[in-house]
Structure formats: structure tokens, C-alpha cells
Design an enzyme around this catalytic site. Structure first.
Site: not given
Ligand code: PEP
Length: 258
Positions: A9, A11, A95, A97, A165, A171, A207
Site C-alpha cells: 500500500n 498511500k 483502511h 487511515e 491491521e 506506521g 510495521s
Molecule cells: C498500511 O498502511 O496498511 C500499513 C500496514 O502500513 P505500515 O506497513 O507502514 O505500518
């Protein structure tokens, strides 16, 4: 048998030129390998160009969100049919976000799932609890509530992907431990089972890095990974795609390409 999926992803990152350059290298390095399903989710502006670059490969493209109306006066919105038209197979839905910054709710995720299904786009449906929800013992209720969006939609198991998630891991550099992730995935699978979705793939996201990917992928209910930050770097992303496979990363990919 649930086939492993590694999805990136991106973003709010990468111009069209940067996105297609990445896609070209990814395609060259993966050309003789069909290890796992690989998906990338560029920003809207790059979807058509990246899909074009990847046509004829087994790497699929996803949007990061889909609006639920089909057409009309919805300035800034992109429909499921438009995403399909840009060459996508998948779209992220829900998601964290989007839930946090764009007022996504269980109700609007249902509408998005319906819109995606109507045109044959496969949603990668993201769920997960905040740290406060986990620490106050509400994690299971939150997951149950978010997953209720799928309850009446009658997806077949392969027509949807779920991503667990935990919001506190996205992040932040704080990855869920293997046992925390496995426990949550088993719980999610238990909720999906009565919906006929026990064989639906459940990805872990939060992460993920080359150093923790293999341990997560070894868990029995983890069917792949949704990768944010580390998917922006081609070497890290390739290492995650190869994680846990016998042999080294260098054995898997043709590294002669820049
Ligand atoms: C995501 O945005 O779906 C995600 C898992 O981000 P990150 O790997 O940066 O934590």
C-alpha cells in the site's frame, strides 16, 4: 489451500514516473517466479499507467479506496467501475487511515464493499483495533463490529480478502508479536466462518519489514501481508515477497536489474 498474498500500500507516495519505474523493476525481478500473489496499490493518478506496465505479468494492481456511488455530482470521488477501467483487480476498503481522516464508518464500508462486488473488484477489507480499544478489552467487539460489514454481502471466499491491521502497529514501527497476530487472525477467521468465508485470505498489516515478515507468515492463520512503508523500497518489498522461502533473497530474484 490459501495462496499467500503480499500487497504493498503506497498511500500518498510516488508520481506516475516513480510508480511505473518501480513496477517495471518489480516485474523484471519477479518474471520467472510465481511465489506468491503480489499486489501493489499506487495512488489513483498512477493506477492506469502501472496497470499498463504490469499487463501480461502476474502482479496485480489495487486502488487504495473506492467510492460507493456509480456516477454523478460527487466531486473528487472515484467509482468502482473507474477503478476497474484503470486495470485494477483489487481495491482496499476501510483502511484505518480512511476511517480516521475521511470519516469511514461500518455503514460506508458496507456501501464500498457492495460497489466493489458489483463490478467484480476484489476488496481487501481492512479491520483492526486502536491501542486504547485493545487495552480496554474491546478488541474483539471492535473486530466483530467492523467485520459485520461483510455479513449480508454473500461474497464467495476468494472474492474478498481481509486484512487485520492493528491501528497501533500501522506506521509506528511497533509490529504485533507473532502470537498477538495469530490470536487476532484466528479470532477473525472464527467470525468469517459462519459467513462461508473460512477460506478467505487474512493478511496481517502493521510495521511489516524484511526482518519480521517470515515469522508472521509462519503463523497458521496468516495468509499474507499488507505492507505500507516497506513496500516503497524495492529491495525491502522483494525481501518480504521471498520471506520464509527456502534459500536466500538473492536466490529468488534476478538482481541484475537496477
Ligand atoms: C498500511 O498502511 O496498511 C500499513 C500496514 O502500513 P505500515 O506497513 O507502514 O505500518
Amino acid at each position: 489451500m490459501r495462496r499467500m498474498m503480499i500487497a504493498g500500500n503506497w498511500k500518498l507516495n510516488k508520481t506516475i514516473g516513480e510508480a511505473t519505474a518501480f513496477a517495471d523493476v518489480l516485474a523484471k525481478r519477479l518474471v520467472s517466479h510465481d511465489l506468491r500473489d503480489v499486489v501493489i496499490a499506487p495512488p489513483y493518478t498512477a493506477l492506469a499507467a502501472v496497470s499498463q506496465s504490469l499487463s501480461g505479468t502476474h502482479i496485480a494492481v489495487s486502488a487504495q479506496d473506492v467510492f460507493y456511488e456509480t456516477e454523478g455530482a460527487f466531486t473528487g470521488a472515484i467509482s468502482a467501475a473507474m477503478i476497474k477501467d484503470a486495470g485494477c483487480t483489487y481495491t482496499l476498503v476501510g483502511h484505518s487511515e480512511r476511517r480516521l481522516y475521511f470519516a469511514e464508518t461500518v455503514e460506508t464500508t458496507v456501501k464500498r464493499l457492495v460497489a466493489a462486488k458489483a463490478v467484480g473488484l476484489i476488496p481487501i477489507f481492512c479491520v483492526g483495533e486502536t491501542l486504547q480499544e485493545r487495552e480496554s478489552g474491546r478488541m474483539h467487539d471492535v473486530l466483530r463490529s467492523q467485520l459485520s460489514a461483510l455479513a449480508t454481502l454473500d461474497f464467495s471466499a476468494n472474492a474478498v480478502v481481509v486484512a487485520y491491521e492493528p491501528v497501533w502497529a500501522i506506521g509506528t514501527g511497533v509490529v504485533a508479536s507473532e502470537s498477538q497476530a495469530q490470536e487476532a487472525h484466528a479470532f477473525v477467521r472464527g467470525i468469517l466462518a459462519p459467513m462461508g468465508l473460512s477460506e478467505t485470505r487474512i493478511l496481517y498489516g502493521g510495521s511489516v519489514k524484511p526482518s519480521n515478515a517470515a515469522g508472521l507468515l509462519a503463523q497458521s492463520d496468516i495468509d499474507g501481508l499488507l505492507v505500507g512503508g516497506a513496500s516503497l523500497n524495492i529491495t525491502d518489498f522483494l525481501k518480504i515477497i521471498a520471506a520464509g522461502q527456502p534459500g536466500s533473497y538473492e536466490d529468488w530474484f534476478d538482481l541484475q536489474f537496477p
